[in-house]
Enzyme design. Sequence first.
Site, PDB file in Angstrom:
ATOM      1  N   ARG A  27       0.810  -1.214   0.000  1.00 16.29           N
ATOM      2  CA  ARG A  27       0.000   0.000   0.000  1.00 16.29           C
ATOM      3  C   ARG A  27       0.847   1.269   0.000  1.00 16.29           C
ATOM      4  O   ARG A  27       0.308   2.375  -0.135  1.00 16.29           O
ATOM      5  CB  ARG A  27      -0.927   0.009   1.222  1.00 16.29           C
ATOM      6  CG  ARG A  27      -1.940  -1.105   1.238  1.00 16.29           C
ATOM      7  CD  ARG A  27      -2.791  -1.050   2.481  1.00 16.29           C
ATOM      8  NE  ARG A  27      -3.670   0.112   2.462  1.00 16.29           N
ATOM      9  CZ  ARG A  27      -4.972   0.056   2.195  1.00 16.29           C
ATOM     10  NH1 ARG A  27      -5.532  -1.100   1.899  1.00 16.29           N
ATOM     11  NH2 ARG A  27      -5.712   1.131   2.218  1.00 16.29           N
ATOM     12  N   TRP A  73       3.142   6.183   1.103  1.00 14.40           N
ATOM     13  CA  TRP A  73       3.200   6.525  -0.322  1.00 14.40           C
ATOM     14  C   TRP A  73       3.027   8.029  -0.374  1.00 14.40           C
ATOM     15  O   TRP A  73       1.990   8.560  -0.006  1.00 14.40           O
ATOM     16  CB  TRP A  73       2.100   5.799  -1.090  1.00 14.40           C
ATOM     17  CG  TRP A  73       2.129   6.020  -2.565  1.00 14.40           C
ATOM     18  CD1 TRP A  73       2.884   5.340  -3.477  1.00 14.40           C
ATOM     19  CD2 TRP A  73       1.340   6.956  -3.320  1.00 14.40           C
ATOM     20  NE1 TRP A  73       2.628   5.809  -4.739  1.00 14.40           N
ATOM     21  CE2 TRP A  73       1.687   6.799  -4.674  1.00 14.40           C
ATOM     22  CE3 TRP A  73       0.394   7.916  -2.961  1.00 14.40           C
ATOM     23  CZ2 TRP A  73       1.106   7.557  -5.689  1.00 14.40           C
ATOM     24  CZ3 TRP A  73      -0.188   8.685  -3.964  1.00 14.40           C
ATOM     25  CH2 TRP A  73       0.172   8.500  -5.307  1.00 14.40           C
ATOM     26  N   ASN A  98      -3.363   8.199   6.698  1.00 13.67           N
ATOM     27  CA  ASN A  98      -3.588   7.928   5.277  1.00 13.67           C
ATOM     28  C   ASN A  98      -4.578   8.954   4.755  1.00 13.67           C
ATOM     29  O   ASN A  98      -5.500   9.346   5.469  1.00 13.67           O
ATOM     30  CB  ASN A  98      -4.195   6.538   5.052  1.00 13.67           C
ATOM     31  CG  ASN A  98      -3.272   5.427   5.474  1.00 13.67           C
ATOM     32  OD1 ASN A  98      -2.098   5.641   5.731  1.00 13.67           O
ATOM     33  ND2 ASN A  98      -3.810   4.223   5.551  1.00 13.67           N
ATOM     34  N   LYS A 486      -0.617  -2.675 -18.039  1.00 17.47           N
ATOM     35  CA  LYS A 486       0.215  -3.606 -17.287  1.00 17.47           C
ATOM     36  C   LYS A 486       1.687  -3.437 -17.651  1.00 17.47           C
ATOM     37  O   LYS A 486       2.563  -3.428 -16.789  1.00 17.47           O
ATOM     38  CB  LYS A 486      -0.222  -5.055 -17.571  1.00 17.47           C
ATOM     39  CG  LYS A 486      -1.518  -5.442 -16.908  1.00 17.47           C
ATOM     40  CD  LYS A 486      -1.357  -5.554 -15.411  1.00 17.47           C
ATOM     41  CE  LYS A 486      -2.693  -5.542 -14.707  1.00 17.47           C
ATOM     42  NZ  LYS A 486      -3.330  -4.227 -14.650  1.00 17.47           N
ATOM     43  N   HIS A 505      -5.571   6.740 -38.360  1.00 12.71           N
ATOM     44  CA  HIS A 505      -5.952   8.117 -38.088  1.00 12.71           C
ATOM     45  C   HIS A 505      -4.915   8.862 -37.245  1.00 12.71           C
ATOM     46  O   HIS A 505      -5.229   9.871 -36.624  1.00 12.71           O
ATOM     47  CB  HIS A 505      -7.316   8.166 -37.394  1.00 12.71           C
ATOM     48  CG  HIS A 505      -8.436   7.675 -38.242  1.00 12.71           C
ATOM     49  ND1 HIS A 505      -8.917   8.378 -39.327  1.00 12.71           N
ATOM     50  CD2 HIS A 505      -9.158   6.527 -38.198  1.00 12.71           C
ATOM     51  CE1 HIS A 505      -9.896   7.707 -39.900  1.00 12.71           C
ATOM     52  NE2 HIS A 505     -10.064   6.570 -39.229  1.00 12.71           N
TER      53      HIS A 505
END
Length: 609
Positions: A27, A73, A98, A486, A505
């Site tokens: 996390r 993070w 958090n 991914k 295109h």
Amino acid sequence: MCGIVGAIAHRNVVPILTEGLRRLEYRGYDSAGIAVLNGGIRRVRRVGRVAEMQQAVQAEGLSGMVGIAHTRWATHGGVTEPNAHPLVSSGEIALVHNGIIENHEEQRERLKALGYAFDSQTDTEVIAHLVHHYFRDGHDLFRATQLAARDLRGAYAIGVVALGDPETVVGARMGCPLVVGLGEGENFLASDVSAIVSETRRVIYLEDGDVVAVRRAGVQVVDGAGKPAARVERRTEITADAVDLGPYRHYMQKEIHEQPRAVADTLEAVMDEGIVVDDLFGAGAVEAFRDIDAVLVLASGTSYYAGLVARYWIESVARVPCTVELGHEYRYRDSIPNPRQLVVTISQSGETLDTMEALKRARELGHERTLSICNVRESAIPRASRFVFYTRAGMEIGVASTKAFTTQLVALYTLAHALAKARFHLDVAAETAAVEQLRFVPGSIQHALNLEPQIQAWAERFAARDHALFLGRGLHFPVALEGALKLKEISYIHAEAYAAGELKHGPLALVDANMPVVVIAPNDTLLEKVKSNMQEVRARGGELYVFADLDSHFTESEGVHVIRTPRHMGPLSPVVHAIPVQLLAYHTALRRGTDVDKPRNLAKSVTVE
């Protein structure tokens, strides 16, 4: 997108906290820290992974019976030790957090005027000082945290301890997950149950606005109005074994190979009973589904791509118009509400903030028919939805979602047929055929996994490249999008995906001998169109890597490489074709030496905007 662990016991909680952080590192892994009460607030913080912090903890002989810990993070402030949690106010309060505090600048100025100095660049330090400001008046940490929470605007989960109230760990949540673990003479706090499952499986899921006092003898919860709140004790299905790697090198590898079982478990009720709408989605679903005139899917990231596939299924099977939107875009768009629309939210964690806020917005606009497709029971999004379909992927730890995606797809395929059945567009024969198609999916996924050695050979070539294109048409365009995502997120190769007809295109200008082009080319009605798009690539010197079906007619030649997946699975083909693009990304990342499970700048549960 960070991890919180807290504990209070009659034993040293430092091993519990560090092990909890290790399990939560997916996390957030920019920095890690721990604080315990032991003759003062003793704190260890380190930039980098949990292992580095753990070495420092052991070197310093850190111990204590009350503590909090955090893996970060970064959002506000760089990846530095002063910005790492826990943050301390006046040597008396230690706090972990958090989420994002939207009014932190306003509160910072207020606190500076009150004499507080700031040592970090984080919004979190504002919370620590606010708690201290209220704590110094009454030395009641539970009450001080309630008062501080009322001053905050934004999303948060916090854990806090105080030197002057050493028998309590306090937690609070708004928009970010927080769970209480119940033991015997000891109790725990965590942002995810996986952090504490080795200590207890008895848990309480907190709700938005809740503040909890965690003590050795028990817990006390109040809601956002400060009133006592009774939260139901539950027994989590997650086990300690579920978060162990076993024989696998990475969690992503483990989770890719768990997909046959995850899909089979998700479909168990369908296989046993057929498409019984109220049983699968909740009481009243038949009536609600029958009365809708449109479907709106809200999701982000990989879940958004699952929604894009579902649009084809819902419109072709249920004959209902379907739109798919990114949650963070829908929330701020001046959309036109349709009370008869079914709003479907898709989230692996059930806590994705973009999606949760989009759901809140839909409900504000009067949308009462809401359905959540989610992998985590008792998470926020299912609780806020009228109907729920739980996938059974099990714990997903790798940042790059794999088994969550394929289980979402089969859940959405089931939804398309449930809508059709409720609206009298699905007769018995068609329902039986759909269930039989689903029955073959786990085996077809296993056959696709058996292609791994061939895909490894491709990965050796991809590892030396800096760019790639992915092409697909119809149902398989979202699979191309997922394949590009991914590859870029774990190998850091720049990858883009296009509907193959769009190539001429503009994107064709990118094609040369150094640009590998991955083509999802099943044996469906658009195959000849895809072959024409492939010729456009070859004519410009591009090198093609084609995922075809066993029964399609492709011949390898110079510049055209072909891997054949199992026989064509009809409308369920996207589920099977998702497997090889996952494997290609995984093995390419291995060869490039990146951190597969913890790619740079990313974290698993996105609980910030």
